[in-house]
Design a protein around this motif. Structure first.
Motif, PDB file in Angstrom:
ATOM      1  N   TYR A 308     -12.440   6.662  -4.369  1.00 52.95           N
ATOM      2  CA  TYR A 308     -12.018   6.177  -3.057  1.00 52.95           C
ATOM      3  C   TYR A 308     -10.627   6.701  -2.693  1.00 52.95           C
ATOM      4  N   MET A 309      -9.780   6.882  -3.698  1.00 52.95           N
ATOM      5  CA  MET A 309      -8.429   7.386  -3.406  1.00 52.95           C
ATOM      6  C   MET A 309      -8.460   8.829  -2.905  1.00 52.95           C
ATOM      7  N   ILE A 310      -9.357   9.655  -3.447  1.00 51.14           N
ATOM      8  CA  ILE A 310      -9.411  11.037  -2.941  1.00 51.14           C
ATOM      9  C   ILE A 310     -10.157  11.109  -1.610  1.00 51.14           C
ATOM     10  N   LEU A 311     -11.023  10.116  -1.354  1.00 51.49           N
ATOM     11  CA  LEU A 311     -11.733  10.089  -0.075  1.00 51.49           C
ATOM     12  C   LEU A 311     -10.884   9.474   1.035  1.00 51.49           C
ATOM     13  N   TYR A 312      -9.963   8.602   0.657  1.00 54.02           N
ATOM     14  CA  TYR A 312      -9.108   7.914   1.636  1.00 54.02           C
ATOM     15  C   TYR A 312      -7.635   8.133   1.273  1.00 54.02           C
ATOM     16  N   PRO A 313      -7.120   9.336   1.459  1.00 57.15           N
ATOM     17  CA  PRO A 313      -5.742   9.650   1.035  1.00 57.15           C
ATOM     18  C   PRO A 313      -4.677   8.811   1.734  1.00 57.15           C
ATOM     19  N   ARG A 331       9.892   2.841 -14.434  1.00 51.69           N
ATOM     20  CA  ARG A 331       9.479   1.635 -15.173  1.00 51.69           C
ATOM     21  C   ARG A 331       7.967   1.507 -15.213  1.00 51.69           C
ATOM     22  N   LYS A 332       7.435   1.025 -16.336  1.00 49.23           N
ATOM     23  CA  LYS A 332       5.987   0.828 -16.457  1.00 49.23           C
ATOM     24  C   LYS A 332       5.566  -0.434 -15.698  1.00 49.23           C
ATOM     25  N   PRO A 333       4.416  -0.409 -15.054  1.00 50.34           N
ATOM     26  CA  PRO A 333       3.938  -1.608 -14.341  1.00 50.34           C
ATOM     27  C   PRO A 333       3.665  -2.765 -15.303  1.00 50.34           C
ATOM     28  N   THR A 334       3.831  -3.980 -14.816  1.00 50.77           N
ATOM     29  CA  THR A 334       3.487  -5.193 -15.567  1.00 50.77           C
ATOM     30  C   THR A 334       2.651  -6.099 -14.673  1.00 50.77           C
ATOM     31  N   MET A 335       2.044  -7.100 -15.269  1.00 46.22           N
ATOM     32  CA  MET A 335       1.240  -8.032 -14.482  1.00 46.22           C
ATOM     33  C   MET A 335       2.095  -8.880 -13.550  1.00 46.22           C
ATOM     34  N   ASP A 336       3.380  -9.023 -13.862  1.00 50.47           N
ATOM     35  CA  ASP A 336       4.273  -9.770 -12.968  1.00 50.47           C
ATOM     36  C   ASP A 336       4.445  -9.059 -11.621  1.00 50.47           C
ATOM     37  N   ASP A 337       4.222  -7.744 -11.610  1.00 53.96           N
ATOM     38  CA  ASP A 337       4.377  -6.976 -10.369  1.00 53.96           C
ATOM     39  C   ASP A 337       3.282  -7.282  -9.349  1.00 53.96           C
ATOM     40  N   ARG A 338       2.142  -7.738  -9.820  1.00 57.59           N
ATOM     41  CA  ARG A 338       0.995  -7.895  -8.927  1.00 57.59           C
ATOM     42  C   ARG A 338       1.289  -8.829  -7.755  1.00 57.59           C
ATOM     43  N   ALA A 339       1.995  -9.915  -8.013  1.00 58.28           N
ATOM     44  CA  ALA A 339       2.294 -10.889  -6.953  1.00 58.28           C
ATOM     45  C   ALA A 339       3.206 -10.295  -5.872  1.00 58.28           C
ATOM     46  N   LYS A 340       3.946  -9.232  -6.213  1.00 56.64           N
ATOM     47  CA  LYS A 340       4.871  -8.612  -5.269  1.00 56.64           C
ATOM     48  C   LYS A 340       4.234  -7.409  -4.565  1.00 56.64           C
ATOM     49  N   MET A 341       2.974  -7.124  -4.875  1.00 57.36           N
ATOM     50  CA  MET A 341       2.311  -5.925  -4.351  1.00 57.36           C
ATOM     51  C   MET A 341       0.993  -6.299  -3.672  1.00 57.36           C
ATOM     52  N   PRO A 342       1.067  -6.970  -2.513  1.00 55.12           N
ATOM     53  CA  PRO A 342      -0.153  -7.464  -1.865  1.00 55.12           C
ATOM     54  C   PRO A 342      -1.135  -6.360  -1.471  1.00 55.12           C
ATOM     55  N   TYR A 343      -0.601  -5.214  -1.017  1.00 56.52           N
ATOM     56  CA  TYR A 343      -1.514  -4.154  -0.572  1.00 56.52           C
ATOM     57  C   TYR A 343      -2.244  -3.533  -1.765  1.00 56.52           C
ATOM     58  N   THR A 344      -1.517  -3.227  -2.838  1.00 52.96           N
ATOM     59  CA  THR A 344      -2.159  -2.671  -4.033  1.00 52.96           C
ATOM     60  C   THR A 344      -3.174  -3.644  -4.594  1.00 52.96           C
ATOM     61  N   ASN A 345      -2.818  -4.917  -4.623  1.00 52.33           N
ATOM     62  CA  ASN A 345      -3.743  -5.945  -5.113  1.00 52.33           C
ATOM     63  C   ASN A 345      -4.993  -5.994  -4.244  1.00 52.33           C
ATOM     64  N   ALA A 346      -4.809  -5.878  -2.931  1.00 54.08           N
ATOM     65  CA  ALA A 346      -5.946  -5.877  -2.005  1.00 54.08           C
ATOM     66  C   ALA A 346      -6.843  -4.664  -2.242  1.00 54.08           C
ATOM     67  N   VAL A 347      -6.234  -3.504  -2.498  1.00 59.17           N
ATOM     68  CA  VAL A 347      -7.022  -2.284  -2.744  1.00 59.17           C
ATOM     69  C   VAL A 347      -7.845  -2.426  -4.015  1.00 59.17           C
ATOM     70  N   PHE A 403     -15.005   0.718   3.283  1.00 59.83           N
ATOM     71  CA  PHE A 403     -13.898   0.484   2.363  1.00 59.83           C
ATOM     72  C   PHE A 403     -12.682   0.082   3.196  1.00 59.83           C
ATOM     73  N   TYR A 404     -12.303  -1.198   3.091  1.00 60.39           N
ATOM     74  CA  TYR A 404     -11.326  -1.765   4.020  1.00 60.39           C
ATOM     75  C   TYR A 404     -10.470  -2.802   3.277  1.00 60.39           C
ATOM     76  N   PRO A 405      -9.339  -2.380   2.685  1.00 63.83           N
ATOM     77  CA  PRO A 405      -8.495  -3.304   1.915  1.00 63.83           C
ATOM     78  C   PRO A 405      -8.047  -4.527   2.700  1.00 63.83           C
ATOM     79  N   GLU A 406      -8.002  -4.401   4.045  1.00 62.53           N
ATOM     80  CA  GLU A 406      -7.568  -5.538   4.863  1.00 62.53           C
ATOM     81  C   GLU A 406      -8.516  -6.733   4.747  1.00 62.53           C
ATOM     82  N   ASN A 407      -9.667  -6.559   4.129  1.00 61.67           N
ATOM     83  CA  ASN A 407     -10.538  -7.705   3.840  1.00 61.67           C
ATOM     84  C   ASN A 407      -9.811  -8.761   3.005  1.00 61.67           C
ATOM     85  N   PHE A 408      -8.755  -8.335   2.291  1.00 65.46           N
ATOM     86  CA  PHE A 408      -8.023  -9.253   1.409  1.00 65.46           C
ATOM     87  C   PHE A 408      -6.580  -9.470   1.869  1.00 65.46           C
TER      88      PHE A 408
END
Length: 485
Positions: A308-313, A331-347, A403-408
């Motif tokens: 989906y990432m190569i189809l929806y750049p 810095r390496k990602p951690t699970m604590d980052d998820r709450a601060k990243m709504p768009y990535t979480n939605a994707v 494919f529509y991340p805005e669903n979330f």
């Protein structure tokens, strides 16, 4: 005259076995004597076949395979009622005759709903937690494995490649470290063989002869039938037996290295109890269940994610922008980052919803008479809950077939949880690997897009979003390029 008598007798016997005297039983297509609907079913594309029946007969409909009654449940409210409200009635598993030829009847996933099943599931979850599930230590292990995988991507130096087996190897290594106490190098020939056996096993489950053998158990007793059908399973179990044998030889009750060691300890505690689920056969199957739950679905979802990432750049760039703002490039990602990243979480959530990799989930069975949405469903009926009908329910999702991340996301861009988001099923039989899968999906996906930009190889056509449906849906083979950011 005698032949006529036996023909009439057989037809009457078949009628008595198949007649539906229950009122309010779900409707379905007309069935044939003896065969029921078995000759009409498209086993190679069951979810599409069921979608057509749903349009004709409604959200809850029935089929008959010989003398076995099957009921299919569609729509969020119906699925929720069946899996959660009626969970005590619907959490059994149907009998799979093919397993009898192996002598395996009581593994955690396929066991009859009852105390033994609850004991093994409680033990499995408790042991997984002891080895880091839901803790920072396991998240660090996932992040480390994501680093190894990114190194493998870098080794391609921007050339086109199929990420399939590299992703499989990485995801498998996470559950291997918990279950076997160690990880494998990506070029380990034995490990690569095991992963290919798992894929062969998934493909074997769609063979028509296997479907028939579960409905007509006498087929299992044809010499060599089960072994021929499940050669991949034989080879896979031989590999697992070897690992278990190594553990038994070096087992120390004071040293708990991994899941197998702890299961061996439980076996010692119940030694001599013939009714216990803690035996070597079930150790073999439980390890197989964990390996499957912790590998196939997560690996497949990540492959859909990169597709989906190569189809929806544009979506890829927006995720990378959020990663750069919250985490940065070093810095390496951690699970604590998820709450601060709504768009990535939605994707990540939208990848799971749109990919819809387990359209019908694993079949259930009623342990007693029950009702769902006013339909009467008798005891010993096999149930298929259509997760696809929930994940693409037109009354819930703004764009169910895109494919529509805005669903979330809400109007302000905040992440919103959806009750209808059930890719791991729900209720008593919810996927054992759910918590691990959620952690892996976020950490692997975020690490990928932090380090690389993925795109379609310049000399290749745009991949299609077509899928191959075996036991679970998977993307058709594709290649991509990974450019270091």
């Amino acid at each position: 005259m005698l032949a006529l008598f036996f023909t009439v007798f057989a037809l009457l016997f078949d009628f008595m076995k198949r007649r539906r005297s229950w009122s309010r039983y779900p409707p379905g297509p007309t069935s044939l004597p003896f065969f029921g609907n078995i000759l009409q079913v498209d086993f190679k594309n069951l979810s599409e076949y069921c979608a057509r029946l749903r349009k004709r007969h409604g959200d809850i409909f029935s089929l008959q395979l010989c003398w076995d009654n099957l009921v299919f449940i569609n729509g969020f409210e119906n699925v929720k009622e069946g899996l959660i409200t009626r969970s005590d009635d619907t959490s059994d598993r149907p009998h799979f005759a093919i397993n009898d030829s192996y002598g395996y009847k009581k593994n955690c996933e396929g066991a009859k709903y009852g105390q033994s099943w609850r004991d093994v599931k409680r033990f499995s979850l408790s042991t997984l937690r002891d080895f880091g599930l839901g803790k920072k230590s396991l998240a660090e292990r996932v992040t480390e494995e994501a680093g190894f995988l990114c190194s493998a991507f870098k080794s391609k130096e921007g050339r086109p490649f199929d990420p399939h087996f590299m992703i499989n190897n990485a995801v498998s290594n996470v559950i291997c470290s918990i279950t076997f106490g160690d990880r494998f190098e990506y070029d380990d020939k034995k490990f690569m063989k095991v992963l290919s056996l798992f894929e062969d096993l998934f493909k074997a489950t769609t063979e028509l002869i296997l479907q028939l053998a579960n409905v007509i158990p006498v087929l299992v007793h044809i010499p060599g039938m089960a072994r021929k059908t499940f050669k991949a399973r034989d080879d896979l179990f031989d590999f697992l037996r070897g690992i278990i044998a190594e553990h038994k030889e070096s087992w120390d009750p004071n040293l708990k290295r991994d899941f197998i060691d702890v299961f061996l300890e439980e076996m010692e505690k119940v030694k001599g109890d013939p009714n216990s689920c803690f035996n070597e056969n079930n150790l073999l199957l439980t390890v197989g269940d964990l390996f499957t739950a912790g590998t196939e679905t997560t690996s497949t979802t990540l492959r859909f994610g990169l597709l989906y990432m190569i189809l929806y750049p544009d979506i890829q760039r927006r995720v990378q922008k959020e990663i750069d703002q919250v985490i940065g490039r070093e810095r390496k990602p951690t699970m604590d980052d998820r709450a601060k990243m709504p768009y990535t979480n939605a994707v990540v959530h939208e990848i799971q919803r749109y990919a819809d990799i387990a359209p019908l989930s694993v079949p259930h069975k009623t342990s007693r008479d029950t009702e769902i949405n006013g339909f009467f469903i008798p005891k010993a009926t096999t149930l298929f809950f259509s997760l696809s009908s929930v994940l693409k329910d037109e009354s819930i999702w703004a764009t169910p077939y895109q494919f529509y991340p805005e669903n979330f996301l809400d109007a302000d861009g905040h992440f919103i949880k959806r009750d209808a988001f059930i890719p791991f099923s729900a209720g008593r039989r919810i996927c054992l690997g759910e918590q691990l899968a959620k952690m892996e999906l976020f950490l692997f996906f975020t690490t990928f897009l932090q380090q690389f930009t993925f795109f379609i190889p310049r000399d290749q056509p745009r991949p299609k979003e077509e899928t191959i449906e075996v036991t679970i849906k998977s993307p058709k083979p594709y290649q991509l390029c990974a450019e270091v950011r």
